[in-house]
Structure formats: C-alpha cells, structure tokens
Design a protein around this motif. Structure first.
Motif, mmCIF file in Angstrom:
data_model
loop_
_atom_site.group_PDB
_atom_site.id
_atom_site.type_symbol
_atom_site.label_atom_id
_atom_site.label_comp_id
_atom_site.label_asym_id
_atom_site.label_seq_id
_atom_site.Cartn_x
_atom_site.Cartn_y
_atom_site.Cartn_z
ATOM 1 N N ALA A 122 0.830 -1.204 0.000
ATOM 2 C CA ALA A 122 0.000 0.000 0.000
ATOM 3 C C ALA A 122 0.864 1.253 0.000
ATOM 4 C CB ALA A 122 -0.927 -0.015 1.216
ATOM 5 N N GLN A 123 1.998 1.170 0.676
ATOM 6 C CA GLN A 123 2.874 2.339 0.761
ATOM 7 C C GLN A 123 3.414 2.754 -0.598
ATOM 8 O OE1 GLN A 123 5.608 3.189 4.159
ATOM 9 N NE2 GLN A 123 7.159 2.560 2.699
ATOM 10 N N VAL A 124 3.595 1.800 -1.535
ATOM 11 C CA VAL A 124 4.100 2.155 -2.864
ATOM 12 C C VAL A 124 2.960 2.394 -3.855
ATOM 13 C CG1 VAL A 124 6.266 0.932 -2.519
ATOM 14 C CG2 VAL A 124 4.336 -0.286 -3.562
ATOM 15 N N GLY A 125 1.715 2.473 -3.346
ATOM 16 C CA GLY A 125 0.598 2.861 -4.201
ATOM 17 C C GLY A 125 -0.218 1.732 -4.767
ATOM 18 N N LEU A 126 0.056 0.490 -4.373
ATOM 19 C CA LEU A 126 -0.722 -0.642 -4.872
ATOM 20 C C LEU A 126 -2.007 -0.794 -4.070
ATOM 21 C CD1 LEU A 126 2.165 -3.243 -5.292
ATOM 22 C CD2 LEU A 126 0.928 -2.099 -7.149
ATOM 23 N N ILE A 127 -3.071 -1.175 -4.732
ATOM 24 C CA ILE A 127 -4.301 -1.560 -4.034
ATOM 25 C C ILE A 127 -4.103 -3.012 -3.623
ATOM 26 C CG2 ILE A 127 -6.802 -1.703 -4.135
ATOM 27 C CD1 ILE A 127 -5.653 1.113 -4.528
ATOM 28 N N CYS A 128 -3.829 -3.216 -2.348
ATOM 29 C CA CYS A 128 -3.427 -4.547 -1.879
ATOM 30 C C CYS A 128 -4.210 -4.901 -0.628
ATOM 31 C CB CYS A 128 -1.926 -4.558 -1.590
ATOM 32 S SG CYS A 128 -1.274 -6.162 -1.062
ATOM 33 N N VAL A 129 -4.642 -6.160 -0.533
ATOM 34 C CA VAL A 129 -5.257 -6.698 0.670
ATOM 35 C C VAL A 129 -4.490 -7.950 1.055
ATOM 36 C CG1 VAL A 129 -7.520 -5.737 0.143
ATOM 37 C CG2 VAL A 129 -6.943 -8.041 -0.644
ATOM 38 N N GLY A 130 -4.621 -8.345 2.326
ATOM 39 C CA GLY A 130 -3.834 -9.470 2.798
ATOM 40 C C GLY A 130 -4.655 -10.531 3.484
ATOM 41 N N VAL A 131 -4.150 -11.750 3.440
ATOM 42 C CA VAL A 131 -4.715 -12.849 4.214
ATOM 43 C C VAL A 131 -3.722 -13.171 5.323
ATOM 44 C CG1 VAL A 131 -6.087 -13.803 2.347
ATOM 45 C CG2 VAL A 131 -3.712 -14.519 2.593
ATOM 46 N N GLY A 132 -4.233 -13.572 6.514
ATOM 47 C CA GLY A 132 -3.349 -13.844 7.633
ATOM 48 C C GLY A 132 -2.389 -14.982 7.356
#
Length: 782
Positions: A122-132
């Motif tokens: 997210a810090q580099v501008g990507l739309i990103c989500v995470g799984v545990g």
C-alpha cells in the motif's frame, strides 16, 4: 497492561520498507487497552508485541484484531500471530485505500499474505489486501451428526471422529466476509505469496484454490512468483518491493509476466480429478483451467484465422500445430502427445478437451497470427526460419537469433532443414564480401542478355533480384515479378531453381503445375515463400486463362488472397492467403497477355555445351548452404542500412511493380553493384516483351513500320491486316473486327503506347492512332 515497541522492532519495520506514518495509520500501537487482549498476553506469557486492528472495505474498523508476538517469557517459540479462537478468518484491508476501490472492478488488486507485506504494498501505491495465512481467506466448519463418536487422537493429539457407514458428514465452507464486499467481475487480481510457493506444495495449492474461487467470480487472475534469495532466505512481498522499488511494483500488474496458479503436481492432480466418481462441469472447468495455466508456463499460444492452433514450447523449442475440431488429428499430433504425457488429458476426455479448446482460443495471452513459411518481414526487419523453433531476425542494426514466435512472427514447422546457429554466427562474424555469390553462380550458366541490356548488366540485375525475391517480397509493399526462365534443354534452368529453393529451405525439390485450379491454390498457399514451377507445359484452356488472371492479380494485389467455394454444392466462400513469390521454368514462354507480361521478368538460357555440363552443380553449391544464408542475411542488413539513409518515398517509378526499381538500386549498392542503367531500362524491357509475345501488339508494331501516314483509325488497322499478302495476322480474331480491336486497345492503352510508340486519342468522337512523330496528340479531345 502497557507494551511498547522496542527499537529493534521499529528498525525491523523500517527495513521492511514501512514508514512510521504507515505503521501509525495501521493501528500498530504502543498501548494495548483491550481486556481480552491483555488476558491473552498474560496467558501466553507474551512480554512484547503489537495489536493489528482490521477494517472493512470502506475503512471502518470492524472489531477483529490480530496480535504480532515479538517476545515471550523464557522462550521465543510459539505462533507469531494470535487472535481470538472464535473470530474466524478475515481479510486485512490497510487504511488509506482510495474510496470506492472495492466496487470498481477496473482497479487492479494485489492479494498477499501478512499484514506487514500488505502495508508495504500500500505504501508504494498498490491496491493490496492481505490474508493472515495462505489458507486464511476461508473458514471451514466440520458439521457432525449426533451419532458421531469422538475420542482423543494418539501421537500429536487431535480428535478422531468415528461415523457409522450410514452417517454422512459435511464441511461447511465460508470465505472471509470482506471478500464478498469486493466486486471481482473482470478485475485483474495478482496473487503474491512468499517464495516458498516454489518448494512447499501446500502454499502453491493454496494459491491455486484462491485463484479458482476468484476466477469463478469473474476475476482475471495471475500469480507473481517470488524467488528465494541466493543464500536460501525466503523472500516476501515486502522484501521484493524493498529491492525492486517502483519498477517491481509495476511488474506485479503486468499480466504478460503472470500465469494462472497451478497445483504443485499438475498431472497427478488432473488424473485424480478426472478419475473421481463424478466429473461434472465444475471439475471439467477446473481441469481445463489448470491445463491452460500449465501450458502458459511452458510456452506460448497462438491461433490463426483458419481454425488452427499453435503451441510453442519455449524449453524444447518445439512448435505444436493442431486442430481441436478433429480429435483423430489431435490424437496423432505432437500436441496430443503433450496433453497425454505431461498433463494426463486424453482425447477420450471429450468435455474437458472442449473446454480446453475454448480457453486456449479465448483466454489471454493468445495472439491471432498469420503463419509464415521460411521468410517474412515486419517493418524494416526480416525474419528467416532457421528451424522449427528458431529464427534469424535481421535489421539495419543487428542480426539476432531468437525463438519462433518472437514479435508475434510465427513460422509453421517442417518447412526448412535446420541450420546450425553457431556455424552461421561464426560465418557472419568473419565474413568478408568479395563478389556476390549469386553473381558468381549466374556467370556459370549460359544466360542471354535481356532486351536493352548487356550481358554484364543482365547478370547483375538477375543476381540482385535473387537477393530480393522472395526474401523481401512484400516488404514496404515491394512487388517482385513473376520470373520466367525460358530455356533450352540442358541449359541448367532446373538446377538454378533447385539452388534457389535449396538455399531458402534446404529442400531443393521443385514441382510441376497441378491439374486444376484448386490444386494450384493448395500448392501456392503452402509454398515456402517461393512457388517455383518446373517445366511449365501444356495446360487445359479454362485452367490456363484463370491461372493467367490470378497470377497477374496476385503479383500486384496489396493483400493477395484466392477466393474458393467451401463446397461445390454451396455458395459460401473462404479466402486463402497467398504469401509466395512466383517463378516458372519453360522451354517456350506460354504467357502472352499484356497483364502478366507487364509483371514478369522473362530471361533466356541457352543449352550448356556438351562436355561443360556439371551434373552436380547445385548439390556442390548447396554444400555451402550456411555460407549462402550468411551472405543473404548480411546483404539484407546492408540493404536496410541503405534504406535508412537513402529511401525516397517520392520516387517516381517507370515500372508498374511497386518499389521494385528503388529496391533493386539499393540492394545493388548493398552488394557493391551499379544497377542504374539496368533499372532505367526496365520499362523498355517490359515493352519489348509485350511486343514480342502478344500477337496483337506484335501486329501493331508491324503496322507502325508499314503505315506511312501520321495517324490511323482502328478500321485502317483491320484493312491493313486483310490486305497483308503474307497473311501474318489474319487468324487473330481481334484483328478481324473493329469492335473487338477497339475493346482490346481500350484495355491496353499503356502497353500499346509503350511497345509501339502509338498515341491513342479521341478526335471528333472517333478513336485515332497517332503514329510516332505523327503530330501533337494534345490537340485531341479528352
């Protein structure tokens, strides 16, 4: 209970690429106030860690938390992350994502594992989500009947469930609720798990299962595979972004670099799926998708407009052509063997094969191409087929050896005899040009001078043409002429074209004229860049007239195709593309129509005197085929350099074939030959051929010589023919009728003017023939 992040923790976060502001926004706090969390820390003897709050797709905190454990009392063992046991799995959505991203399927999405890696993206501008964890995107609940007997497991513990044979059990599966809030229809989604996908089959299997779920909901899914560090350390998305920066982030969204995830052991997985008791549509769909993903990892897919598919294996350099609509053909093809041996899919698995065919032809990346044979050009680049798998790419700057299919230029297999790349590269590197090889070869045959040219000019012109045709046929719309070698027996005409085809393909066999038009179309469409017909002789009249018309059209058609009916009983037609240049050998030139004569280069060979014939002439030349090819490639490179410096888009041509004159001049310069006088004579040469071979034009030439008036009418020509005491032209039908002759003259004004010097004008509504030097035609009516 107060827990503060140690300096080591902050250093670790910074080194992973996370700024303090991102950490703060993410809720990584130095204070833990939740009572359940404090109790969990105490029970697990945790002395240092931080809380990670979760939010929904709109950024609203949803009450779910996870704890990153840093230190425990007396031990560093135990899980790194903790959460309440009944809370289920959730998707980590970092703060600060653009508003409305979840409902906008045009927004590319990255899915990774772990909150810290999600924040780094997210810090580099990507739309990103995470799984545990790699499997933490879904929740599975085992529902058991009351009759089930539970007992403690042995060894590592666990629970053993005993069920009566009549009792069934069910696993209820639900995904993380945040996934259901995301619109996936046609959304590009990139899965990026840690580098252990390469050696941990469970991790890769999890990526595959997630991809299947996403694709079932309409997403376009690709996997970006991270590689471990050289020293064996695992690489995560945060490590990758730290090392690769913005360019690396862009690569995550480039679907040309991605493939759909496959299960670890593809063939075993497919076999188990197809051998299961019930193979329904979902199974067929999954198997076909996995098969396609494997193919995309192994090579490249292509299709043509005729329904043929191609798969190029980049490891083996084998091109597999096949058709899915003919299972018998597929079964015996190399692609059918690949499906059976490497994927475990047989032609008996018809529904799966049908789904694979649909995916193969429609799923990106698949390129629709026109397959080529032996040689072609694209822009100012020539591509020559070295083998089924390798190609020489020639430009003004370089000669490179690349895979078949590079730049979407695909050559069909079994056209050329393979060339040794190392030998060819060695010759190219050391080659020192002297006299062009084709000029030396042509000087050994008994060639007659062309009209208007000396023998030396004729030899240079023909040699230069052989470097252009078919090698640069259709380059910048270059139209190369029909080559007509009119030769006596034992003149070496067949050997000359054996050598032409032998250099081009390694297969010096020539062919005769087929019996009918369909056979000719089949032969020409399959020709390897040059259709060379040996010993053209008598041809059935209806076939001959159509052949003349088609040859004349194809030579100058910008997009040459032949139209044929699908079946004799229907009116539907299909178009067959023609890529070849044309050449014939013959004892007597059979072409008389001006349309074909204007598009031809007709040259004559005399018999080689007895005692001077070399029966092994072309075989001896072909022993140095690699040398010939090296010179052709180098000549083409030198030609492209001349083009870059001297090509004139406004060049005024005297010959009707597009760009032929200028190309001959520049190829001549590339070879060190001066063709200016020979090229300047081309229009006169064509006129001489028309006058020699067209009986009507021949009669008009004689009329000019014998008519001693400044002008004449068409009726005067008819009267002259009828009064001719030698009766030279009385059997020519068009010279016995003013209407027929008038139509002929109207259709061939240019040829007649060039060959005879007659100017054809209209005066007082009457067609007039102005003899050479017979007056000013400008006074005529338009």
């Amino acid at each position: 209970m107060s827990l503060r992040l140690s300096e080591d923790t902050w250093t670790s976060l910074r080194e992973s690429g996370l700024s303090e502001s991102i950490v703060a926004q993410a809720g990584i706090k130095d204070q833990l106030t939740d009572a359940d969390t404090r109790e969990l820390f105490a029970r697990r003897k945790i002395t240092s860690g931080y809380l990670i709050p979760y939010a929904d797709a709109n950024g609203k905190v949803n009450g779910h938390n996870r704890i990153r454990v840093l230190k425990r009392v007396g031990s560093d063992g135990g899980p790194k992350y903790l959460q309440p046991g009944s809370s289920g799995n959730h998707l980590y959505i970092p703060p600060g994502l653009p508003k409305g991203w979840a409902k906008d399927p045009t927004t590319p999405l990255v899915i990774t594992e772990g909150e810290k890696k999600t924040l780094a993206a997210a810090q580099v501008g990507l739309i990103c989500v995470g799984v545990g964890g790699v499997n933490s995107w879904r929740n599975r609940t085992l529902k058991l009947p009351k009759e089930a007997q539970l007992q403690e497991g042995e060894g590592k513990g666990g629970i053993v469930v005993k069920l009566d044979d009549k009792v069934t059990h069910m696993i209820q599966e639900q995904v993380a609720p945040e996934l259901l809030d995301i619109e996936f229809g046609n959304r590009p989604v990139t899965i990026v798990f840690d580098s252990d996908t390469n050696d941990n089959p469970d991790v890769q299997d999890a990526a595959f299962e997630l991809a299947v779920w996403l694709e079932d909901r309409g997403a376009e899914v690709g996997q970006f595979v991270l590689l471990p560090y050289d020293d064996g350390r695992k690489c995560g998305l945060d490590d990758y972004l730290k090392d690769e920066g913005e360019e690396g982030a862009n690569d995550l969204l480039d679907f040309d670099l991605l493939t759909f995830p496959s299960p670890p052991n593809v063939k075993h997985w497919i076999s188990e799926e197809l051998d299961s008791a019930r193979v329904g549509r979902p199974t067929q769909r999954r198997v076909a998708r996995v098969a396609l993903s494997s193919l995309d990892k192994w090579g490249k897919r292509y299709k043509d407009s005729g329904g043929t598919y191609y798969f190029f294996d980049t490891e083996t350099k084998i091109l597999h052509p096949f058709r899915m609509d003919n299972l018998q053909q597929l079964r015996s093809s190399t692609f059918g063997s690949l499906l059976t041996n490497d994927l475990g899919i047989h032609t008996a698995d018809t529904p799966t094969m049908s789904r694979l065919a649909d995916l193969f032809a429609t799923r990106e990346p698949v390129a629709t191409i026109t397959p080529h044979r032996a040689v072609t050009t694209r822009g100012d680049v020539l591509y020559y087929q070295l083998s089924d798998g390798r190609v020489a790419r020639v430009s003004a700057e370089s000669i490179e050896f690349v895979d078949n299919g590079t730049d979407e230029v695909l050559f069909v297999p079994e056209i050329v005899e393979p060339v040794d790349e190392d030998e060819l590269a060695g010759i190219i590197a050391k080659y020192e040009r002297k006299s062009p090889l084709w000029l030396d070869a042509i000087k050994t045959v008994n060639l007659e001078p062309l009209p208007e040219l000396t023998l030396d000019e004729t030899q240079k012109l023909l040699a230069t043409l052989f470097y252009l045709s078919p090698w640069l046929h259709r380059w910048r719309r270059l139209m190369t002429p029909l080559e007509v070698a009119v030769a006596e027996p034992n003149s070496g005409k067949t050997f000359l074209y054996n050598l032409r085809k032998g250099i081009l393909t390694g297969r010096p066999d020539l062919e005769g004229l087929p019996d009918d038009f369909r056979g000719w179309v089949s032969a020409v469409s399959a020709a390897p860049a040059l259709w060379a017909c040996d010993n053209l002789g008598g041809v059935r009249s209806d076939f001959w007239h159509r052949l003349n018309d088609e040859l004349a059209r194809l030579i100058t058609d910008p997009n040459p195709t032949v139209e044929l009916r699908q079946l004799y009983t229907t009116a539907s037609v299909y178009r067959v593309p023609i890529q070849a240049a044309f050449a014939v050998t013959t004892i007597k030139n059979p072409f008389t129509a001006p349309d074909i004569l204007q598009r031809s280069l007709i040259y004559h060979l005399r018999a080689i005197p007895s005692g001077k014939r070399d029966a092994n002439w072309y075989e001896n030349q072909l022993r140095d085929r690699t040398l010939w090819l090296a010179e052709h490639l180098l000549a083409t490179q030198a030609f492209f350099k001349q083009v870059a410096e001297k090509w004139d888009d406004g060049y005024l041509s005297g010959f009707r074939l597009v760009n032929l004159e200028q190309s001959l001049l520049l190829m001549g310069e590339a070879l060190g030959l001066d063709l200016r006088s020979a090229v300047a004579a081309l229009p006169k040469m064509v006129s001489a051929n028309v006058a020699e071979y067209d009986p009507i034009v021949e009669a008009l030439v004689a009329f000019v010589d014998e008519w001693h008036k400044p002008e004449a009418t068409i009726g005067n020509v008819i009267e002259w023919v009828q009064m001719d005491q030698e009766r030279r032209y009385v059997n020519i039908k068009s010279l016995d009728n003013t209407i027929l002759l008038g139509r002929y003259i109207s259709a061939h004004v240019y040829d007649i003017e060039q060959a005879t010097g007659i100017q054809i004008v209209t005066k007082h509504n009457q067609r007039m023939l102005i003899m050479p030097g017979g007056g000013d035609a400008d006074e005529a009516e338009s």
